[in-house]
Design a protein around this motif. Structure first.
Motif, short mmCIF file in Angstrom:
data_model
loop_
_atom_site.label_atom_id
_atom_site.label_comp_id
_atom_site.label_asym_id
_atom_site.label_seq_id
_atom_site.Cartn_x
_atom_site.Cartn_y
_atom_site.Cartn_z
N PHE A 40 0.85 -1.18 0.00
CA PHE A 40 0.00 0.00 0.00
C PHE A 40 0.88 1.23 0.00
O PHE A 40 2.03 1.19 0.47
N GLY A 41 0.35 2.31 -0.56
CA GLY A 41 1.12 3.53 -0.68
C GLY A 41 0.57 4.66 0.17
O GLY A 41 -0.38 4.48 0.94
N GLU A 42 1.19 5.81 0.01
CA GLU A 42 0.88 6.97 0.84
C GLU A 42 0.37 8.13 0.00
O GLU A 42 0.89 8.42 -1.07
N ARG A 43 -0.68 8.76 0.49
CA ARG A 43 -1.09 10.09 0.04
C ARG A 43 -1.58 10.84 1.26
O ARG A 43 -2.05 10.24 2.22
N ILE A 44 -1.46 12.16 1.23
CA ILE A 44 -1.89 12.97 2.38
C ILE A 44 -3.21 13.66 2.07
O ILE A 44 -4.21 13.45 2.77
N ALA A 45 -3.24 14.48 1.02
CA ALA A 45 -4.44 15.25 0.68
C ALA A 45 -5.40 14.38 -0.14
O ALA A 45 -5.63 14.59 -1.33
N PHE A 46 -5.92 13.35 0.51
CA PHE A 46 -6.79 12.38 -0.15
C PHE A 46 -7.55 11.65 0.94
O PHE A 46 -7.27 11.84 2.14
N ASP A 47 -8.50 10.78 0.56
CA ASP A 47 -9.32 10.10 1.57
C ASP A 47 -8.85 8.68 1.88
O ASP A 47 -9.60 7.88 2.44
N ASN A 48 -7.62 8.35 1.52
CA ASN A 48 -7.05 7.03 1.83
C ASN A 48 -6.64 6.95 3.29
O ASN A 48 -6.39 7.98 3.93
N PRO A 49 -6.50 5.74 3.85
CA PRO A 49 -6.01 5.62 5.22
C PRO A 49 -4.53 5.99 5.32
O PRO A 49 -3.78 5.83 4.36
N ASP A 50 -4.14 6.48 6.48
CA ASP A 50 -2.74 6.82 6.72
C ASP A 50 -1.89 5.56 6.64
O ASP A 50 -2.19 4.54 7.29
N ALA A 51 -0.83 5.61 5.86
CA ALA A 51 -0.03 4.42 5.58
C ALA A 51 0.65 3.86 6.83
O ALA A 51 0.72 2.64 7.02
N LEU A 52 1.14 4.73 7.70
CA LEU A 52 1.89 4.25 8.87
C LEU A 52 0.95 3.66 9.92
O LEU A 52 1.31 2.71 10.63
N THR A 53 -0.26 4.19 10.04
CA THR A 53 -1.26 3.60 10.93
C THR A 53 -1.72 2.26 10.37
O THR A 53 -1.83 1.26 11.11
N LEU A 54 -1.97 2.22 9.06
CA LEU A 54 -2.40 0.98 8.42
C LEU A 54 -1.35 -0.11 8.55
O LEU A 54 -1.68 -1.29 8.66
N LEU A 55 -0.08 0.28 8.56
CA LEU A 55 1.00 -0.69 8.70
C LEU A 55 0.82 -1.55 9.95
O LEU A 55 1.00 -2.77 9.91
N GLY A 56 0.46 -0.92 11.06
CA GLY A 56 0.25 -1.68 12.29
C GLY A 56 -0.90 -2.66 12.17
O GLY A 56 -0.83 -3.80 12.64
N ALA A 57 -2.00 -2.21 11.51
CA ALA A 57 -3.15 -3.10 11.34
C ALA A 57 -2.82 -4.28 10.44
O ALA A 57 -3.16 -5.43 10.75
N VAL A 58 -2.14 -4.01 9.33
CA VAL A 58 -1.80 -5.09 8.39
C VAL A 58 -0.84 -6.08 9.04
O VAL A 58 -0.93 -7.29 8.80
N ALA A 59 0.05 -5.58 9.88
CA ALA A 59 0.95 -6.49 10.61
C ALA A 59 0.15 -7.44 11.49
O ALA A 59 0.49 -8.62 11.63
#
Length: 299
Positions: A40-59
């Motif tokens: 998964f990738g990162e964008r800020i000004a968009f409605d995607n989930p925060d990549a670093l927060t998602l990293l913990g969930a995917v782990a």
């Protein structure tokens, strides 16, 4: 398909209003195999989930596959905090993290976090990659009573791949990166092969071990979408919102892959033939049936 090439799957994080339970279902299906990574990738000004927060969930949702950030833009983060977040992800995943770093191409993302757009340089990215590695090696960069942790499971930290389409960036990154996290807009094998040749030469000239060579592209399957090319187009209209619609409409007819599973198999074989270590497929819808269909093809 060649068994020498791995195939990873990207989570549909850029789809509108993506629900957490959908992301979890995708992650668990990908982890069930035979995929090599979940990305998964990162964008800020968009409605995607925060990549670093998602990293913990995917782990927490996975046990087997490598987890790839494709890509994180270090200039959008404090480098020490980024090192800590990624080290935490590496620890939570049991050492399964692979980090793609890129300078990013959206000025609005920089503006959203008050980052300096003039820092969008290869030299700045290299410097920040160096900070990550120093923190992960236990260097006390802050002068605090203890170094910034936690310790990574992988000695020296996760691998760092340069996320780029550019030959010049690849040559520059040979000084610090472990390989390439490429992306091909039109699933172009020859274009990707040329980029990989540049990487091989640059790593050899720098006396570095052979680089890990990965690439990614958007896909839509005829088996799950009545109009696969239209699905790609609709996805890009949402995802590429920072570009004029006319430009997106001009790109869409040749962007990514739209076709049958048999046609996808043939394309993956061509990527394997140029020495690709891993292809990471980027979905253009959140339909989880795609995960199972491609799994059968890969397996």
């Amino acid at each position: 398909m060649s068994s020498a090439m791995d195939v990873g799957m990207t989570l549909p994080v850029m789809e509108p209003d993506i629900a957490p339970d959908v992301l979890r279902e995708w992650a668990e299906r990908i982890d069930a195999g035979p995929y090599s990574s979940v990305c998964f990738g990162e964008r800020i000004a968009f409605d995607n989930p925060d990549a670093l927060t998602l990293l913990g969930a995917v782990a927490a949702w996975t046990r087997r596959v490598r987890i790839g950030t494709t890509v994180v833009v270090p200039q959008l983060h404090d480098p020490v905090l980024l090192a800590k977040a990624l080290a935490t992800g590496d620890q939570l995943s049991g050492g399964r993290l692979s980090v793609g770093l890129g300078v990013g191409g959206r000025e609005e993302d920089y503006a959203a976090v008050s980052a300096d757009w003039s820092n969008r340089t290869m030299a700045e990215m290299a410097e920040r990659a160096g900070v990550l590695r120093r923190v992960w090696s236990g260097d006390n960069l802050t002068g605090a009573t203890r170094p910034v942790g936690p310790r990574t499971v992988q000695p020296g930290g996760p691998e760092l791949l340069v996320g780029t389409l550019g030959h010049r960036t690849v040559r520059h990154a040979a000084r610090w990166a472990d390989g390439v996290a490429g992306m091909t807009l039109s699933a172009d094998v020859d274009e990707t092969g040329a980029l990989f040749d540049v990487a091989r030469s640059a790593w050899t000239e720098g006396g570095r071990p052979a680089p890990r060579l990965t690439t990614s592209f958007w896909f839509a399957l005829a088996e799950t979408a009545p109009e696969p090319r239209g699905q790609v187009h609709q996805h890009l209209r949402h995802y590429m919102n920072w570009l004029p619609p006319a430009l997106v409409d001009a790109l869409a007819p040749t962007a990514g892959f739209a076709g049958t599973l048999d046609e996808l198999r043939a394309l993956l074989d061509r990527f394997a033939a140029i020495g690709t270590d891993e292809v990471q497929l980027i979905p253009t819808s959140d339909d989880p049936r795609q995960v199972d269909l491609v799994a059968e093809l890969v397996g």
